[in-house]
Design a protein around this motif. Sequence first.
Motif, PDB file in Angstrom:
ATOM      1  N   LEU A 197       0.791  -1.229   0.012  1.00  0.00           N
ATOM      2  CA  LEU A 197       0.078  -0.123  -0.072  1.00  0.00           C
ATOM      3  C   LEU A 197       0.936   1.143   0.060  1.00  0.00           C
ATOM      4  CD1 LEU A 197      -2.699  -0.940   2.381  1.00  0.00           C
ATOM      5  CD2 LEU A 197      -2.826  -1.079   0.225  1.00  0.00           C
ATOM      6  N   ILE A 198       0.277   2.259  -0.555  1.00  0.00           N
ATOM      7  CA  ILE A 198       1.029   3.672  -0.665  1.00  0.00           C
ATOM      8  C   ILE A 198       1.050   4.242   0.847  1.00  0.00           C
ATOM      9  CG2 ILE A 198       1.336   5.890  -1.445  1.00  0.00           C
ATOM     10  CD1 ILE A 198       0.016   4.780  -4.224  1.00  0.00           C
ATOM     11  N   PHE A 199       2.356   4.469   1.276  1.00  0.00           N
ATOM     12  CA  PHE A 199       2.374   5.049   2.783  1.00  0.00           C
ATOM     13  C   PHE A 199       3.508   5.755   3.008  1.00  0.00           C
ATOM     14  CE2 PHE A 199       2.689   4.970   7.338  1.00  0.00           C
ATOM     15  CZ  PHE A 199       1.705   5.396   7.654  1.00  0.00           C
ATOM     16  N   PRO A 200       3.696   6.897   3.548  1.00  0.00           N
ATOM     17  CA  PRO A 200       4.835   7.541   3.635  1.00  0.00           C
ATOM     18  C   PRO A 200       6.102   6.762   4.377  1.00  0.00           C
ATOM     19  CG  PRO A 200       3.211   9.323   4.166  1.00  0.00           C
ATOM     20  CD  PRO A 200       2.473   7.474   3.917  1.00  0.00           C
ATOM     21  N   GLN A 201       7.150   6.687   3.791  1.00  0.00           N
ATOM     22  CA  GLN A 201       8.310   6.010   4.512  1.00  0.00           C
ATOM     23  C   GLN A 201       9.365   7.080   5.115  1.00  0.00           C
ATOM     24  OE1 GLN A 201       7.895   2.667   4.967  1.00  0.00           O
ATOM     25  NE2 GLN A 201       6.126   2.764   3.711  1.00  0.00           N
ATOM     26  N   LEU A 202       9.801   6.650   5.920  1.00  0.00           N
ATOM     27  CA  LEU A 202      11.125   7.436   6.511  1.00  0.00           C
ATOM     28  C   LEU A 202      12.233   7.193   5.719  1.00  0.00           C
ATOM     29  CD1 LEU A 202      10.838   6.482  10.227  1.00  0.00           C
ATOM     30  CD2 LEU A 202      10.312   8.787   9.625  1.00  0.00           C
ATOM     31  N   PRO A 203      13.103   8.377   5.300  1.00  0.00           N
ATOM     32  CA  PRO A 203      14.041   8.209   4.448  1.00  0.00           C
ATOM     33  C   PRO A 203      15.359   7.726   5.010  1.00  0.00           C
ATOM     34  CG  PRO A 203      13.839  10.238   5.186  1.00  0.00           C
ATOM     35  CD  PRO A 203      12.783   9.547   6.026  1.00  0.00           C
ATOM     36  N   ILE A 244       4.554  10.409  14.714  1.00  0.00           N
ATOM     37  CA  ILE A 244       3.058  10.973  14.342  1.00  0.00           C
ATOM     38  C   ILE A 244       3.275  12.455  13.542  1.00  0.00           C
ATOM     39  CG2 ILE A 244       1.066  11.686  14.885  1.00  0.00           C
ATOM     40  CD1 ILE A 244       1.138   8.639  14.478  1.00  0.00           C
ATOM     41  N   GLY A 245       3.969  13.244  14.299  1.00  0.00           N
ATOM     42  CA  GLY A 245       4.030  14.680  13.792  1.00  0.00           C
ATOM     43  C   GLY A 245       4.774  14.607  12.390  1.00  0.00           C
ATOM     44  N   TRP A 246       6.003  13.878  12.331  1.00  0.00           N
ATOM     45  CA  TRP A 246       6.418  13.697  10.909  1.00  0.00           C
ATOM     46  C   TRP A 246       5.583  13.269   9.942  1.00  0.00           C
ATOM     47  CZ3 TRP A 246       6.902   9.426   7.770  1.00  0.00           C
ATOM     48  CH2 TRP A 246       7.488   9.671   6.496  1.00  0.00           C
ATOM     49  N   LEU A 247       4.578  12.271  10.400  1.00  0.00           N
ATOM     50  CA  LEU A 247       3.756  11.701   9.370  1.00  0.00           C
ATOM     51  C   LEU A 247       2.472  12.649   9.216  1.00  0.00           C
ATOM     52  CD1 LEU A 247       2.800   9.267   7.909  1.00  0.00           C
ATOM     53  CD2 LEU A 247       1.402   8.366   9.957  1.00  0.00           C
TER      54      LEU A 247
END
Length: 280
Positions: A28-34, A259-262
């Motif tokens: 699934l498309i979901f933000p990932q930490l770099p 969660i703040g980052w997300l």
Amino acid sequence: MSEVMEAPSKAIDLKGRISIYQPEQDGLIFPQLPTFESHAQHRQYLKERLVAACRAFALQGFDYGFAGHLTVRDPEHPGLYWTNPMAVHFSQVKVSNLICADHEGNVVEGDYAINRAGFVLHAAVHEMHQDIVAMCHAHTVYGTAFASLGKKLDPISQDAAAFFEDHVMIGEEAGQVAVEVKAGHKVAHAFKGVKAAIHQNHGLLTASRHSIESAAFWFIALERCCQQQLMIESTGIKPRFVTEERARYSREHVGSEYIGWLHFQTIWDQLVKTQPDMFD
């Protein structure tokens, strides 16, 4: 605070995830930490996100003349930090006009001057707390108004619970502009183990041990919480608070650095699509 007794909330098995919001289903498309292959790549990433944080503050109407400063620690040289240039509107900050400074307030890269108050406050926090990587401050309407009350936020909502036992009220140097180094040290001492501070008669400050995105989003959230509490208090009706147990549970799941980052990823995506000049 409510006297109602309740059973402690059961811990959630995250199955190796950072947050319950991360999907268990693959693909699934979901933000990932770099991740980064070099300091230069990491630095460019941080500078772009610092600019985005400034642009986000502009969208929120957090500008007040030259007041307001956001910082992020350099990934290669921890004694240096990147910050927005003095007397440039948040909406005009871009990668090319950022400045890099040391903890003595000397600009080591960039053409613009540094904000004296920003140097005093942020440099002291970065120097005293080596784990803090980013910090935000601006002179906002509701945060400044709430700061005059000289108290912390109440757990009046799930949003406010994100700051439950995770912010402080600083009474020292209240209302006196922070241009002397000693003022920065007093603020820095208060940032031990919390992500936010309400500086009496001054305004809001947030710090992150995770990312500039997290520091920026929690500043936006803190301003909203101050607005909400001021609105409630103006009714003269005493609100029902979230109980301590539930507030801690909510803080754990919706108030973390991750969660703040997300949350900030939604802002980042909008800015990339609408303000490409920030990369100039």
